[in-house]
Design a protein around this motif. Sequence first.
Motif, PDB file in Angstrom:
ATOM      1  N   LEU A  90       1.355   6.953  -6.724  1.00 47.51           N
ATOM      2  CA  LEU A  90      -0.102   8.025  -6.812  1.00 47.51           C
ATOM      3  C   LEU A  90       0.407   9.596  -6.161  1.00 47.51           C
ATOM      4  O   LEU A  90       0.485  10.385  -7.499  1.00 47.51           O
ATOM      5  N   ASP A  91       1.325   9.253  -5.491  1.00 47.67           N
ATOM      6  CA  ASP A  91       2.269  10.666  -4.753  1.00 47.67           C
ATOM      7  C   ASP A  91       2.894  11.492  -6.296  1.00 47.67           C
ATOM      8  O   ASP A  91       3.179  12.902  -6.880  1.00 47.67           O
ATOM      9  N   GLN A  93       0.584  12.047  -8.628  1.00 48.82           N
ATOM     10  CA  GLN A  93      -0.521  14.086  -8.975  1.00 48.82           C
ATOM     11  C   GLN A  93       1.075  14.799  -8.527  1.00 48.82           C
ATOM     12  O   GLN A  93       0.936  16.051  -9.250  1.00 48.82           O
ATOM     13  N   GLY A 136      -7.480  14.436  -4.738  1.00 44.62           N
ATOM     14  CA  GLY A 136      -8.936  14.663  -4.289  1.00 44.62           C
ATOM     15  C   GLY A 136      -8.678  13.085  -2.656  1.00 44.62           C
ATOM     16  O   GLY A 136      -9.663  13.144  -2.222  1.00 44.62           O
ATOM     17  N   ARG A 137      -7.862  12.743  -2.839  1.00 46.33           N
ATOM     18  CA  ARG A 137      -7.848  11.672  -2.646  1.00 46.33           C
ATOM     19  C   ARG A 137      -7.453  11.609  -0.486  1.00 46.33           C
ATOM     20  O   ARG A 137      -7.732  11.511   0.380  1.00 46.33           O
ATOM     21  N   LYS A 138      -6.778  13.288  -0.734  1.00 48.10           N
ATOM     22  CA  LYS A 138      -6.650  13.766   0.989  1.00 48.10           C
ATOM     23  C   LYS A 138      -7.249  14.846   0.598  1.00 48.10           C
ATOM     24  O   LYS A 138      -7.155  15.658   2.161  1.00 48.10           O
ATOM     25  N   HIS A 196      -5.446  14.554 -12.409  1.00 43.89           N
ATOM     26  CA  HIS A 196      -4.024  15.763 -11.511  1.00 43.89           C
ATOM     27  C   HIS A 196      -5.948  15.360 -10.472  1.00 43.89           C
ATOM     28  O   HIS A 196      -5.100  15.632  -8.841  1.00 43.89           O
ATOM     29  N   ARG A 247       0.677  -1.021  -0.137  1.00 42.73           N
ATOM     30  CA  ARG A 247      -0.314   0.128   0.279  1.00 42.73           C
ATOM     31  C   ARG A 247       1.064   1.399  -0.387  1.00 42.73           C
ATOM     32  O   ARG A 247       0.649   2.418  -0.287  1.00 42.73           O
ATOM     33  N   ALA A 290       0.739   4.503  -2.633  1.00 39.60           N
ATOM     34  CA  ALA A 290       0.247   5.599  -2.362  1.00 39.60           C
ATOM     35  C   ALA A 290       1.282   6.331  -2.789  1.00 39.60           C
ATOM     36  O   ALA A 290       1.278   7.689  -3.590  1.00 39.60           O
ATOM     37  N   GLU A 322     -15.230  16.108   7.982  1.00 38.17           N
ATOM     38  CA  GLU A 322     -14.190  16.664   8.163  1.00 38.17           C
ATOM     39  C   GLU A 322     -12.953  17.761   8.171  1.00 38.17           C
ATOM     40  O   GLU A 322     -12.456  18.298   8.505  1.00 38.17           O
ATOM     41  N   ILE A 378      -8.407  14.073  -8.794  1.00 36.20           N
ATOM     42  CA  ILE A 378      -8.974  13.060  -8.654  1.00 36.20           C
ATOM     43  C   ILE A 378      -7.993  12.847  -7.783  1.00 36.20           C
ATOM     44  O   ILE A 378      -8.068  11.954  -6.952  1.00 36.20           O
ATOM     45  N   LEU A 379      -6.128  12.815  -8.372  1.00 32.03           N
ATOM     46  CA  LEU A 379      -5.543  11.832  -7.345  1.00 32.03           C
ATOM     47  C   LEU A 379      -5.108  13.202  -6.160  1.00 32.03           C
ATOM     48  O   LEU A 379      -5.086  12.661  -5.165  1.00 32.03           O
TER      49      LEU A 379
END
Length: 217
Positions: free
Chosen positions: A20-21, A24, A84-86, A79, A13, A17, A93, A81-82
Amino acid sequence: MNSSTVTLHVPQRSKVAGKLDFLQMLSGVLLILFLWAHLLLVSSVILSPRLMNAIAWFFEATYMAQVGGPIIFALMLFHFILAGRKMPFQTNEQRAFIKHAGMLRHKDTWLWLAQVVTALVILVMASIHMYVILTDLPITAQKSAARIQHGWLTFYLLLLPMAEIHVGVGFYRIGVKYGFITRENRRWFQRAENVMMIGFIAVGLLTLTRFMFLDLI
């Protein structure tokens, strides 16, 4: 059984990650370069509307506008969507984030919040901008001026600083994350970034002013 499962999956994982970072970051850098190039090319109208028309004609004659526009739009969505993960999309939140940011009083945390807000604004406004431009080809200085003179000035006066703030903060955060910006050069880099941000906004404002007073005939 459970412990072995955790041992096997956590590193995997972490690798995903990390990839993906990286994607991004890469998509963000490409969008930054595009935005700067786009702003400078459009600002050619300051020197001459004919120059801007010639540049626009070249991009359309080579189909770079027709093909490149949708590619840039897809890259922007990718960009977002990537990133938006955080992003804190849920109300609880958002409240928790603002509360902790206020307690920590950490500048970089507030910069990240500014990047999130500007990202949401840009996603909507840049999509509108691209749709309007690409469905009304060919691009000309007179068409751009007509939009500015007939109600679109406020739209671009908002989009311009939103885009430059997002780019400036994003460029800074990339540098911090990947070690280009350190404690030793952070202040210098922040000053340089502020100068660049103000400079690009100034160029954008001069371009809008030129469009405002351009003869439409």
